[in-house]
Design an enzyme around this catalytic site. Sequence first.
Site, short mmCIF file in Angstrom:
data_model
loop_
_atom_site.label_atom_id
_atom_site.label_comp_id
_atom_site.label_asym_id
_atom_site.label_seq_id
_atom_site.Cartn_x
_atom_site.Cartn_y
_atom_site.Cartn_z
N GLU A 31 0.86 -1.18 0.00
CA GLU A 31 0.00 0.00 0.00
C GLU A 31 0.89 1.23 0.00
O GLU A 31 2.05 1.15 0.38
CB GLU A 31 -0.85 0.03 1.28
CG GLU A 31 -1.84 -1.08 1.39
CD GLU A 31 -2.30 -1.26 2.84
OE1 GLU A 31 -2.40 -0.26 3.56
OE2 GLU A 31 -2.56 -2.41 3.23
N LYS A 58 2.13 4.71 1.56
CA LYS A 58 2.16 5.27 2.90
C LYS A 58 1.71 6.72 2.79
O LYS A 58 2.44 7.58 2.30
CB LYS A 58 3.56 5.18 3.49
CG LYS A 58 3.63 5.56 4.94
CD LYS A 58 4.95 5.16 5.55
CE LYS A 58 4.96 5.28 7.06
NZ LYS A 58 4.92 6.66 7.52
N ASP A 78 0.76 10.39 3.80
CA ASP A 78 1.41 11.29 4.74
C ASP A 78 0.41 12.29 5.29
O ASP A 78 0.11 13.30 4.66
CB ASP A 78 2.55 12.01 4.00
CG ASP A 78 3.61 12.49 4.97
OD1 ASP A 78 3.54 12.11 6.16
OD2 ASP A 78 4.49 13.23 4.54
N TYR A 100 -6.77 1.91 5.80
CA TYR A 100 -5.87 0.79 5.50
C TYR A 100 -5.91 -0.38 6.46
O TYR A 100 -5.25 -1.38 6.21
CB TYR A 100 -4.43 1.28 5.38
CG TYR A 100 -3.94 2.00 6.62
CD1 TYR A 100 -3.62 1.30 7.76
CD2 TYR A 100 -3.82 3.39 6.63
CE1 TYR A 100 -3.20 1.96 8.90
CE2 TYR A 100 -3.40 4.05 7.77
CZ TYR A 100 -3.09 3.33 8.90
OH TYR A 100 -2.69 3.97 10.03
N LYS A 157 10.67 3.87 2.77
CA LYS A 157 10.55 5.32 2.55
C LYS A 157 11.22 5.76 1.26
O LYS A 157 12.35 5.37 0.99
CB LYS A 157 11.21 6.05 3.72
CG LYS A 157 10.52 5.84 5.05
CD LYS A 157 9.60 7.00 5.37
CE LYS A 157 8.98 6.80 6.73
NZ LYS A 157 8.93 7.96 7.56
N CYS A 199 12.23 49.14 0.73
CA CYS A 199 11.23 48.47 -0.08
C CYS A 199 11.60 48.53 -1.56
O CYS A 199 11.87 49.62 -2.08
CB CYS A 199 9.87 49.12 0.16
SG CYS A 199 8.58 48.45 -0.88
N CYS A 223 8.80 50.91 -3.31
CA CYS A 223 8.57 52.32 -3.01
C CYS A 223 9.75 52.98 -2.30
O CYS A 223 9.74 54.18 -2.04
CB CYS A 223 7.31 52.50 -2.18
SG CYS A 223 7.49 51.97 -0.47
N CYS A 281 7.16 46.56 4.73
CA CYS A 281 7.22 47.95 4.29
C CYS A 281 6.09 48.71 4.97
O CYS A 281 4.93 48.39 4.79
CB CYS A 281 7.07 48.03 2.77
SG CYS A 281 6.72 49.70 2.19
N CYS A 336 2.71 52.57 -1.06
CA CYS A 336 3.49 51.51 -1.70
C CYS A 336 2.59 50.80 -2.72
O CYS A 336 1.59 50.19 -2.34
CB CYS A 336 3.97 50.55 -0.61
SG CYS A 336 5.02 49.24 -1.21
P1 AMP Z 1 5.50 6.18 11.42
O1 AMP Z 1 4.73 7.38 11.88
O2 AMP Z 1 6.58 6.51 10.46
O3 AMP Z 1 5.89 5.29 12.52
O4 AMP Z 1 4.49 5.36 10.52
C1 AMP Z 1 3.32 4.85 11.04
C2 AMP Z 1 2.17 5.62 10.48
O5 AMP Z 1 2.07 5.46 9.09
C3 AMP Z 1 0.90 5.10 11.04
O6 AMP Z 1 0.52 5.85 12.16
C4 AMP Z 1 -0.08 5.28 9.92
O7 AMP Z 1 -1.02 6.27 10.23
C5 AMP Z 1 0.74 5.74 8.74
N1 AMP Z 1 0.33 5.06 7.50
C6 AMP Z 1 0.12 5.68 6.32
N2 AMP Z 1 -0.24 4.82 5.38
C7 AMP Z 1 -0.31 3.61 5.95
C8 AMP Z 1 -0.65 2.32 5.47
N3 AMP Z 1 -0.98 2.11 4.20
N4 AMP Z 1 -0.60 1.29 6.35
C9 AMP Z 1 -0.23 1.50 7.63
N5 AMP Z 1 0.09 2.69 8.15
C10 AMP Z 1 0.08 3.75 7.33
ZN ZN Z 2 6.89 49.71 -0.11
#
Ligand code: AMP
Ligand code: ZN
Length: 665
Positions: free
Chosen positions: A111, A113, A115, A222, A309, A403, A406, A421, A427
Amino acid sequence: MTIKEKIEALRRELREHNHKYYVLASPTISDYEFDMKLKELQALEEQNPEFMDETSPTMRVGGTVTKNFETVVHEHRMYSLDNSYSREELLDWEKRVLRILGGFTVNFTCELKYDGASISLTYENGELVRGVTRGDGFQGDDVTANIRTIKSVPLRLKGDFPSKFDIRGEIVLPIDGFAKMNEERINNGEDPYMNPRNTAAGSLKLQDSSLVAERPLECLLYGITGSKLNFSSQFDMLLKAREWGFKVPAAAKLCETTAEVMQFLEYWDIERHNLPYETDGVVVKVNSLQQQEELGYTAKSPRWALAYKFKAEQAVTILNEISYQVGRTGAITPVANLQAVLLAGTTVKRASLHNADQIAKLDIREGDTVHVEKGGEIIPKIVSVDLSKRPANSIPTRYITNCPECGTKLRRKVGEAQHFCPNESGCPPQITGKIQHFISRKALDIEGLGSETVELLYKEGLINNYADLFILTKDQLMPLERMAEKSAENLINGVAASVNIPFERVLFGLGIRYVGETVAKKLAKAYKNIDALMVATANELEMVDEIGERIAESVVNFFEEEKNRDIINQLKEYGLQFSLTDKQLDGQTDKLKGQTFVVSGVFEKVSRTELKKNIEDNGGKVSSSISSKTSFVVAGANMGPSKKEKADKLGIPIISEDEFLALIN
Ligand code: AMP
Ligand code: ZN
């Protein structure tokens, strides 16, 4: 059809459309039709409060205010993931897994990951009952009210879901939506947010859920924990979750071998840049749940999963020039103008240098060879300077003192990163920026007038502030370049029509620093007209919900300026709205001023939403959790037992619906 059946049919229909729009991204009706149906449902629910339901699609708009999020212990701990950065580490992990399992073959689910901010959602009998942040993994914050407003979180499931389970996912802010939010912040004179991840996490902790509802957050799922689950592998779990209505990204793939896993990694290392949201790697999971159980956990993470990563992409290029931009509020932003370079799929020519401190920290100079990186931030940033490539004749960067537009000497306030400024009224980018803000869509929304025309009018000496727009004549406009009779008329009509724009939007349009759309609404509601607001002291302003010291000071400063007061007087003469209308004022009192209410249970005479509105219209505050600061709990039928216990413990009076209505009537 009875009313109840009608309500339920509408809810079903709207749920289906929500799912099509937010989860499947393939709507089958127009936004307008959807809104009409939602309004119809809202009206029916208000007239028939006995059918109130927390999972109704009308609950998406938010409105609950939570001062203190309750701590909830996770039934199943939320673990971290072990990280790996190379193929070798991945192969080592596979070996370990095979050794522990002792000779069985293993399949993997890969899957992305995502962010963002982790979340755990609890469903009982197909209804969302709770949403809790990860916190420290053992316990997190109950942010249910905020979660309900995220449209891709189903409030009610369909299909063969287990009667009780937790599902884990990540709340993310798509890149586009994040960029729009920042555009707006910059327009409001606020500092932009750093990156989507932190902003998503911050959103979950907003006290006012209606603000969360306005943010384009998404929830990607997930993993499921619970008992009596009707699947036996990670991959089937994802398929099921998708069937029940959850948003599970299509990227997930079942891989039989680590060679396939490697292909997945290679593919997404490039392709992830085309996704609408940010990912920082791939999570590889042992597919069989039974094998997962056998593998178990270390002190901090499952042995059956590994995060791979991606490397943040970097590129090397030359810094040609540092230039400086002046914003509407006078804030100066240094910009690195780079020799064009390809980075993460896009050509990069500019990078933000943030402020003077950042320049000093990097000791960055024109002509330097620099490393640019596209990490969590949308605008690439410069991470380092390659000193070995610095030309011999290089000159240290001296931050501008005046500035660039101006010539006024720049200032920097204690505690603020940005220079600015101070020449607000002379300005050029500040003058045109303020007018452009005034006419923008969420402010006066003046038709027939755009940003470029504002610049033209200013250059021609026809306008110097937004009040000047109201005395423009056709004769003045006609001689201008690209201005036909029709467009001149449109402009003048557009300006004239703006006298009907409500007070809160006029207030927003004035461009007071830190007074964005929401703050303007709060101020308009609290003060009701500009005259009252103009004489408010900082202390008084801070009494208003969500108004802090910084905003209060900025408001006071704005109205202290004589020329601002003059402009407002002119605008008043031109007929703009500077007070709430009678309709807006209808039923508003101060009867509940200074009091905080918690509403719980089901009511007979008024709907929950109406009850809350009653509290606010009468100057009171609504909070979702009971604390020592609560003045009253208004209890209907089926008030939550834990709420009752807490109120009793703290000695907070519990009043009935009738008693409440007696308070305000
Ligand atoms: P870390 O914060 O680096 O320890 O990673 C763990 C976090 O990755 C978990 O808290 C999840 O919320 C997040 N995460 C994002 N995508 C996934 C996924 N597909 N499966 C499991 N965890 C995930
Ligand atoms: Zn200015």
